[in-house]
Design an enzyme around this catalytic site. Sequence first.
Site, PDB file in Angstrom:
ATOM      1  N   ASP A  13       0.827  -1.221   0.000  1.00  0.00           N
ATOM      2  CA  ASP A  13       0.000   0.000   0.000  1.00  0.00           C
ATOM      3  C   ASP A  13       0.857   1.266   0.000  1.00  0.00           C
ATOM      4  OD1 ASP A  13      -2.367  -1.659   0.369  1.00  0.00           O
ATOM      5  OD2 ASP A  13      -1.757  -1.821   2.463  1.00  0.00           O
ATOM      6  N   GLY A  15       1.861   3.046  -2.555  1.00  0.00           N
ATOM      7  CA  GLY A  15       1.634   3.956  -3.674  1.00  0.00           C
ATOM      8  C   GLY A  15       2.342   3.511  -4.938  1.00  0.00           C
ATOM      9  N   LYS A  16       2.611   2.198  -5.025  1.00  0.00           N
ATOM     10  CA  LYS A  16       3.310   1.670  -6.203  1.00  0.00           C
ATOM     11  C   LYS A  16       2.518   1.897  -7.479  1.00  0.00           C
ATOM     12  CE  LYS A  16       3.514  -2.438  -4.454  1.00  0.00           C
ATOM     13  NZ  LYS A  16       2.924  -2.100  -3.150  1.00  0.00           N
ATOM     14  N   LYS A  18       0.631   4.447  -8.417  1.00  0.00           N
ATOM     15  CA  LYS A  18       0.879   5.781  -8.978  1.00  0.00           C
ATOM     16  C   LYS A  18       2.283   5.870  -9.563  1.00  0.00           C
ATOM     17  CE  LYS A  18       1.535  10.634  -8.014  1.00  0.00           C
ATOM     18  NZ  LYS A  18       1.371  11.800  -7.131  1.00  0.00           N
ATOM     19  N   HIS A  41      -4.177  -1.621  -6.773  1.00  0.00           N
ATOM     20  CA  HIS A  41      -3.499  -0.342  -6.934  1.00  0.00           C
ATOM     21  C   HIS A  41      -4.472   0.670  -7.510  1.00  0.00           C
ATOM     22  CE1 HIS A  41      -2.292  -3.075 -10.301  1.00  0.00           C
ATOM     23  NE2 HIS A  41      -2.776  -2.104 -11.034  1.00  0.00           N
ATOM     24  N   THR A 298      -7.629  -1.118  -0.927  1.00  0.00           N
ATOM     25  CA  THR A 298      -8.281  -1.173  -2.233  1.00  0.00           C
ATOM     26  C   THR A 298      -9.030  -2.480  -2.416  1.00  0.00           C
ATOM     27  OG1 THR A 298      -6.485   0.176  -3.140  1.00  0.00           O
ATOM     28  CG2 THR A 298      -7.886  -0.963  -4.719  1.00  0.00           C
ATOM     29  N   THR A 299      -8.467  -3.567  -1.891  1.00  0.00           N
ATOM     30  CA  THR A 299      -9.053  -4.893  -2.097  1.00  0.00           C
ATOM     31  C   THR A 299     -10.158  -5.202  -1.099  1.00  0.00           C
ATOM     32  OG1 THR A 299      -6.988  -5.726  -3.022  1.00  0.00           O
ATOM     33  CG2 THR A 299      -8.531  -7.365  -2.171  1.00  0.00           C
ATOM     34  N   LEU A 413       2.970  14.040  -3.695  1.00  0.00           N
ATOM     35  CA  LEU A 413       2.276  14.961  -2.788  1.00  0.00           C
ATOM     36  C   LEU A 413       0.768  14.908  -2.969  1.00  0.00           C
ATOM     37  CD1 LEU A 413       4.811  17.647  -3.786  1.00  0.00           C
ATOM     38  CD2 LEU A 413       4.676  16.786  -1.462  1.00  0.00           C
TER      39      LEU A 413
END
Length: 447
Positions: A13, A15-16, A18, A41, A298-299, A413
């Site tokens: 979790d 932010g991979k 993005k 994701h 997310t899941t 950011l």
Amino acid sequence: MANVIVIGAQWGDEGKGKITDLLSRSADVVVRYQGGVNAGHTIVVKGQTFKLHLIPSGILYPNTDCIIGCGTVIDPQILIAEIDQLKELNISTDHLLISETAHVTMPYHRLIDQASEERRGSYKIGTTGRGIGPTYADKSERTGIRVLDLMDPDGLREQLEWTINYKNVILEKLYNLPPLDPQEVIEQYLGYAERLRPHVVDTSLKISDAIQRRRNILFEGAQGTLLDLDHGTYPYVTSSNPVAGGACVGTGVGPTMIDRVIGVSKAYTTRVGEGPFPTELDGELGELLCDRGAEFGTTTGRKRRCGWFDAVIGRYAVRINGMDCMALTKLDVLDELEEIQVCVAYDIDGQRSEHFPTSSRQFARCRPIYKTLPGWKVSTTECRTLEDLPQQALDYLKFLAELMEVPIAIVSLGASRDQTIIVEDPIHGPKRALLHPDGTPATLLSA
């Protein structure tokens, strides 16, 4: 040409999604190398949110080939739903390829996963209940169903009739669950096979061809280093290898073909599910991070546990993955804080340690040793260069880079693509910091 692995440097979790989406702009191929629908994701483009579990982040770029590698486990129902969702948004999936040797999650995997977790009681590990562990277990036992098996109707019927009858004994006798109808499952999965058939190929050949043609390849991991089956906080881990080494096994690419490893970390730390978490924050401060960071899975939609940045597990991730540089996400979540703490070491039974313990029992006894830094108390969401950041935020980034001994190449950011500062070219820029003879880093983030 560059072959780059993007890994999570914490408990997932990070932010991979993005970061991979950003890097996909210069990638010709994006490959998912492990995991299944237990990870998700989220990508935000021009205010539109895309939530994916199996399909690689690069799918939003029409000229980027997207590959689901052999190290993944595939739930056909969910994969088809993702394909249909993208088509409804006029996003083509013609450039999606699926490994014929990836294993398939079946209905009995989900049932056994959920029943087994329930039976564990206080020893539960926090599984998502999506059948991932049992799918990988069947893979290891050599009784699993692979994608290529779905493409062979006669062979699939024969294999599933035996397997489902065998699994029904477990469901009925061990878990007191009703049996599955073999014919119903067979017909359901034969239908899935026809939907997926146009995408199924020997993906290792496709990747090898791309390497020979000197194309840019991005290898995308799911979850994070501390959830790795061999290197994570066992038993509170996933059933595959999210670390950089898993990219080679999960795609059929030799290790000498990899040029670079980029690690993704949040500016703080989160964990979902069970297991030790030394820097976890209870009370108002933990709730603030959760709310500002929208820390819900997310899941599963489960609330994530939040805590301060842990440089001990960060350095461990650098070592285990051979990280060359770091992408730091959600710096903006810290904007309102007066002070920010960073865990620089652990107190283990009265002894200071700067190393991650391999025993989860010992890890549970770790008490964080903190360094306190001043906050900046202004919004950073509109910053687009390092010069735009308040000095305290720059000092925080420099401190993390020094602790981790890798340069920070990207600072995120916010969720949108444009809410990003590219400090250095993450593909061709500085690699892992060299050390002076006295052990101090030679190159780090400079502001």
